[in-house]
Design an enzyme around this catalytic site. Structure first.
Site, PDB file in Angstrom:
ATOM      1  CG  HIS A 106      -5.340   7.434  -5.381  1.00  0.00           C
ATOM      2  ND1 HIS A 106      -4.841   7.865  -4.176  1.00  0.00           N
ATOM      3  CD2 HIS A 106      -4.780   8.226  -6.325  1.00  0.00           C
ATOM      4  CE1 HIS A 106      -4.002   8.867  -4.386  1.00  0.00           C
ATOM      5  NE2 HIS A 106      -3.957   9.113  -5.680  1.00  0.00           N
ATOM      6  CE  LYS A 162       7.109   7.017   3.344  1.00  0.00           C
ATOM      7  NZ  LYS A 162       7.637   5.690   3.018  1.00  0.00           N
TER       8      LYS A 162
END
Lengths: 171, 283
Positions: free
Chosen positions: A37, A102
């Protein structure tokens, strides 16, 4: 509701989804964790090794095995998405329309443009069943878990956990 | 011996222990929430696939942690540490495991799960001529929810419960619930956390032999499941599969509580090395 979707996702695809829907996702997804990222956001859009328009990013650090043809994914469940909250606005600004992970994320940045899909944490062997092949591996210098894996999936079973209308299943 | 340790690691990451599986099945049966059932069903299917294909059930094969009970008269004492490190390297390649050891300064992955201080090995010297090793692959998502509280003695056991419940609530779906909680009370800051991690080696459903502690385990389990966080944090009846408490005497001025959060994949395996070199492996 249960729907089949293919990437890249359009804005209409995304706006139609509601928290609690089951989605069977096919075509291309890319894995990215913390370091990937940071790198995605440090590069100009045209230098990224994938097209972010309508893309789906999977928060996942897979177990992979080297084969004669390249790589094979052995186990590939989701990692904790909350760590990527700080990069969320940045990647959604690039045109990413779906995140798979999640544990949930901030809901606000998704509003009007993207959705958060949940897959079951720890169910890595099951997730690997939906992964047909590794299309490409980028940024291996970050290490296997943090590299950017471009995967082809078929009917990856997901739950819409945060929709583009401000609804979230997390408590 | 190296081969036997590799096999124990393989067992730990590819097979979920029976006691954990039956607790998950029970959770599935009593669940009414559809999303929770979706998640529990996926978990049970992933366990079956791991077993059938001998592949890691979860892609986070963790930081490998070994608890060694070393009999002082074992002829293998001097080899154990090297064997564990070598087995970790081999297991990473063969099973395969995900390489999870990263340099803290450069962020560089060692590629084989070894490095400074890892795999983690806890030693305990015992009498006798056998060596028993417990393998605990500990995932990062749940470990990030672990915590230490230095309570005042006045807060006591009520304080322990409050701390644990608040922490589980704050973590929500992040540690992959339904979780197993390891709690260590007493012994100092460091030892309470070690006790908490060791508690995860106990079977799910097995209570502390001290009845008073066992009662607190049961009460905490009930309180946590009443939170309704559910599998993966999206609601449901089962947030924890079990709570394990281990204790040590404490300093009169302190009340340390170590909490180790373990995801539903409460993985573990054991091996015993006899003085003639024979090895037993079990889960």
């Amino acid at each position: 509701m249960a729907v089949k979707l293919r990437t890249p996702l359009s804005t209409e695809d995304v706006l139609r989804l509601k928290a609690g829907d089951v989605v069977y996702l096919s075509e291309e997804i890319v894995t990215a964790r913390d370091s990937a990222h940071r790198r995605i956001l440090s590069l100009p859009k045209e230098e990224l090794p994938f097209s972010p328009e309508g893309a789906v990013i999977y928060h996942c650090g897979p177990v992979v095995r080297k084969t004669w043809e390249g790589y094979e994914v052995v186990s590939a469940g989701p990692t904790t998405s909350a760590r990527m909250n700080r990069y969320l606005d940045g990647v959604l600004d690039l045109g990413v329309r779906g995140i798979i992970g999640k544990g949930g994320m901030k809901a606000e940045p998704f509003r009007g443009r993207a959705v958060y899909f949940s897959f079951t944490g720890g169910a890595g062997s099951l997730a690997a069943k939906s992964i047909k092949r590794v299309k490409a591996a980028h940024w291996l210098d970050l290490g296997i878990p943090e590299a950017l894996w471009v995967l082809e999936v078929e009917d990856f079973p997901l739950i819409v956990a945060i929709d583009a209308h401000g609804n979230s299943l997390y408590r | 011996m190296i081969g036997a340790i590799v096999e124990a690691i393989r067992l730990a990451v590819t097979r979920i222990p029976d006691d954990v599986v039956s607790a998950l099945k029970k959770a599935y049966e009593r669940e009414e929430n559809g999303v929770a059932r979706f998640n529990l069903e996926n978990i049970l299917r992933a366990i079956e696939i791991g077993k059938a294909e001998a592949i890691p059930v979860c892609q986070d094969t963790g930081t490998l942690t070994f608890f060694v009970k070393a009999g002082l008269d074992s002829p293998f004492l001097g080899e154990i540490e090297r064997a564990i490190v070598e087995a970790t390297r081999l297991a990473t390649k063969e099973i395969p495991l995900r390489p999870n050891a990263v340099d803290v300064l450069t962020g560089k992955n060692s590629g084989d799960n070894t490095g400074r201080g890892v795999p983690v090995i806890h030693w305990e010297l015992t009498e006798g001529d056998e060596i028993e090793i417990a393998v605990l692959p500990k995932g990062g998502g749940s470990e990030n929810c672990s915590a230490l509280a230095m309570l005042t003695p006045g807060e006591g056991w009520e304080g322990v419960k409050r701390f644990v419940v608040e922490r589980v609530k704050a973590c929500g779906g992040r540690p992959c619930p339904p979780v197993v909680l390891g709690i260590g009370v007493g012994g100092g800051a460091d030892y309470s956390l070690l006790l908490a991690k060791k508690a995860l080696l106990r079977r799910v459903g097995e209570r502390n032999p001290d009845e008073r502690i066992a009662e607190i385990e049961g009460e905490l389990l009930e309180e946590i499941n009443a939170l309704g966080i559910g599998p993966m944090g999206m609601g449901g009846r089962t947030t924890a599969l079990d709570v394990k408490i281990e204790v040590a005497h404490r300093h009169p001025a302190s009340f340390p509580v170590g909490l180790i959060v373990q995801c539903w994949a409460n993985r573990r395996a054991f091996l015993r090395i006899k003085p003639d070199g024979r090895v037993d492996i079990w889960q």
